[in-house]
Design a protein around this motif. Structure first.
Motif, PDB file in Angstrom:
ATOM      1  N   CYS A  32      -9.124   8.083  47.020  1.00 49.22           N
ATOM      2  CA  CYS A  32      -9.242   9.439  46.487  1.00 49.22           C
ATOM      3  C   CYS A  32      -8.299  10.385  47.224  1.00 49.22           C
ATOM      4  N   VAL A  33      -7.860  11.396  46.519  1.00 49.07           N
ATOM      5  CA  VAL A  33      -7.148  12.529  47.096  1.00 49.07           C
ATOM      6  C   VAL A  33      -7.767  13.782  46.498  1.00 49.07           C
ATOM      7  N   ALA A  34      -7.428  14.915  47.044  1.00 46.40           N
ATOM      8  CA  ALA A  34      -7.851  16.196  46.474  1.00 46.40           C
ATOM      9  C   ALA A  34      -6.582  16.947  46.097  1.00 46.40           C
ATOM     10  N   ALA A  35      -6.587  17.579  44.920  1.00 46.73           N
ATOM     11  CA  ALA A  35      -5.370  18.229  44.451  1.00 46.73           C
ATOM     12  C   ALA A  35      -5.684  19.466  43.625  1.00 46.73           C
ATOM     13  N   ALA A  36      -4.719  20.359  43.560  1.00 44.58           N
ATOM     14  CA  ALA A  36      -4.821  21.570  42.740  1.00 44.58           C
ATOM     15  C   ALA A  36      -3.409  22.062  42.447  1.00 44.58           C
ATOM     16  N   ILE A  37      -3.307  22.878  41.408  1.00 41.19           N
ATOM     17  CA  ILE A  37      -2.049  23.557  41.096  1.00 41.19           C
ATOM     18  C   ILE A  37      -1.909  24.733  42.068  1.00 41.19           C
ATOM     19  N   LEU A  38      -0.712  24.940  42.579  1.00 37.02           N
ATOM     20  CA  LEU A  38      -0.454  26.052  43.493  1.00 37.02           C
ATOM     21  C   LEU A  38      -0.541  27.373  42.736  1.00 37.02           C
ATOM     22  N   PRO A  39      -1.315  28.337  43.224  1.00 36.94           N
ATOM     23  CA  PRO A  39      -1.427  29.628  42.532  1.00 36.94           C
ATOM     24  C   PRO A  39      -0.057  30.265  42.289  1.00 36.94           C
ATOM     25  N   GLY A  40       0.149  30.712  41.069  1.00 40.81           N
ATOM     26  CA  GLY A  40       1.392  31.390  40.716  1.00 40.81           C
ATOM     27  C   GLY A  40       2.562  30.471  40.452  1.00 40.81           C
ATOM     28  N   ASN A  41       2.356  29.148  40.573  1.00 40.49           N
ATOM     29  CA  ASN A  41       3.453  28.210  40.338  1.00 40.49           C
ATOM     30  C   ASN A  41       2.904  26.956  39.662  1.00 40.49           C
ATOM     31  N   PRO A  42       2.884  26.932  38.333  1.00 38.74           N
ATOM     32  CA  PRO A  42       2.326  25.781  37.630  1.00 38.74           C
ATOM     33  C   PRO A  42       3.123  24.493  37.814  1.00 38.74           C
ATOM     34  N   ASP A  43       4.305  24.583  38.412  1.00 41.85           N
ATOM     35  CA  ASP A  43       5.110  23.396  38.664  1.00 41.85           C
ATOM     36  C   ASP A  43       5.001  22.900  40.096  1.00 41.85           C
ATOM     37  N   ALA A  44       3.966  23.332  40.814  1.00 39.01           N
ATOM     38  CA  ALA A  44       3.761  22.890  42.188  1.00 39.01           C
ATOM     39  C   ALA A  44       2.308  22.458  42.376  1.00 39.01           C
ATOM     40  N   VAL A  45       2.119  21.460  43.241  1.00 35.69           N
ATOM     41  CA  VAL A  45       0.814  20.863  43.464  1.00 35.69           C
ATOM     42  C   VAL A  45       0.494  20.873  44.954  1.00 35.69           C
ATOM     43  N   ILE A  46      -0.779  21.130  45.263  1.00 33.02           N
ATOM     44  CA  ILE A  46      -1.295  21.027  46.629  1.00 33.02           C
ATOM     45  C   ILE A  46      -2.075  19.715  46.687  1.00 33.02           C
ATOM     46  N   ILE A  47      -1.859  18.899  47.718  1.00 30.43           N
ATOM     47  CA  ILE A  47      -2.585  17.642  47.876  1.00 30.43           C
ATOM     48  C   ILE A  47      -3.191  17.595  49.272  1.00 30.43           C
ATOM     49  N   GLY A  48      -4.462  17.209  49.332  1.00 26.50           N
ATOM     50  CA  GLY A  48      -5.160  17.088  50.603  1.00 26.50           C
ATOM     51  C   GLY A  48      -5.980  15.810  50.661  1.00 26.50           C
ATOM     52  N   ASP A  49      -6.672  15.606  51.766  1.00 23.66           N
ATOM     53  CA  ASP A  49      -7.523  14.442  51.985  1.00 23.66           C
ATOM     54  C   ASP A  49      -8.925  14.752  51.483  1.00 23.66           C
ATOM     55  N   SER A  50      -9.382  14.035  50.485  1.00 28.54           N
ATOM     56  CA  SER A  50     -10.689  14.319  49.890  1.00 28.54           C
ATOM     57  C   SER A  50     -11.838  14.127  50.875  1.00 28.54           C
ATOM     58  N   LYS A  51     -11.671  13.264  51.868  1.00 26.69           N
ATOM     59  CA  LYS A  51     -12.743  13.011  52.840  1.00 26.69           C
ATOM     60  C   LYS A  51     -12.955  14.191  53.777  1.00 26.69           C
ATOM     61  N   LEU A  52     -11.942  15.008  53.973  1.00 27.86           N
ATOM     62  CA  LEU A  52     -12.038  16.122  54.909  1.00 27.86           C
ATOM     63  C   LEU A  52     -12.477  17.427  54.263  1.00 27.86           C
ATOM     64  N   GLY A  53     -12.488  17.472  52.943  1.00 31.39           N
ATOM     65  CA  GLY A  53     -12.914  18.674  52.232  1.00 31.39           C
ATOM     66  C   GLY A  53     -12.057  19.874  52.587  1.00 31.39           C
ATOM     67  N   ALA A  54     -12.709  21.013  52.805  1.00 29.73           N
ATOM     68  CA  ALA A  54     -12.001  22.270  53.080  1.00 29.73           C
ATOM     69  C   ALA A  54     -11.216  22.233  54.392  1.00 29.73           C
ATOM     70  N   ASP A  55     -11.547  21.300  55.287  1.00 30.43           N
ATOM     71  CA  ASP A  55     -10.847  21.196  56.573  1.00 30.43           C
ATOM     72  C   ASP A  55      -9.564  20.373  56.485  1.00 30.43           C
ATOM     73  N   SER A  56      -9.277  19.840  55.309  1.00 26.27           N
ATOM     74  CA  SER A  56      -8.109  18.981  55.162  1.00 26.27           C
ATOM     75  C   SER A  56      -6.815  19.773  55.259  1.00 26.27           C
ATOM     76  N   PRO A  57      -5.870  19.268  56.055  1.00 23.31           N
ATOM     77  CA  PRO A  57      -4.526  19.836  55.968  1.00 23.31           C
ATOM     78  C   PRO A  57      -3.981  19.515  54.581  1.00 23.31           C
ATOM     79  N   SER A  58      -3.066  20.313  54.093  1.00 25.35           N
ATOM     80  CA  SER A  58      -2.551  20.053  52.755  1.00 25.35           C
ATOM     81  C   SER A  58      -1.042  19.942  52.758  1.00 25.35           C
ATOM     82  N   LEU A  59      -0.556  19.220  51.774  1.00 30.47           N
ATOM     83  CA  LEU A  59       0.869  19.088  51.533  1.00 30.47           C
ATOM     84  C   LEU A  59       1.159  19.705  50.180  1.00 30.47           C
ATOM     85  N   ARG A  60       2.341  20.243  50.004  1.00 30.45           N
ATOM     86  CA  ARG A  60       2.717  20.899  48.748  1.00 30.45           C
ATOM     87  C   ARG A  60       4.008  20.291  48.232  1.00 30.45           C
TER      88      ARG A  60
END
Length: 79
Positions: free
Chosen positions: A33-61
């Motif tokens: 599993c991973v956690a992902a979302a669209i970056l606010p204000g940029n529909p062509d960018a994605v944020i990806i994080g570690d689903s096991k860490l929840g809100a504490d996960s560092p993210s990559l864009r």
């Protein structure tokens, strides 16, 4: 138009809820599993994080183009 990586990290995404995405598996007993979302204000960018860490996960864009290039290289056996 693609934004540079620095621009992607300049966007405040502190209130974004990453959605858990699962599929496949590392073993028969563990799902990947991973956690992902669209970056606010940029529909062509994605944020990806570690689903096991929840809100504490560092993210990559990444831009969608960067992800497309990554998947193409993976499917071609380059990585």
């Amino acid at each position: 138009m693609d934004q540079g990586q620095d621009d992607l990290y300049a966007v405040d995404a502190s209130g974004v809820n990453l959605r858990k995405l699962c599929g496949g598996g590392i073993t028969n007993t563990m799902e990947s599993c991973v956690a992902a979302a669209i970056l606010p204000g940029n529909p062509d960018a994605v944020i990806i994080g570690d689903s096991k860490l929840g809100a504490d996960s560092p993210s990559l864009r990444f831009t969608r183009k960067e992800l497309d290039n990554f998947f193409a290289a993976y499917q071609a056996g380059e990585i």
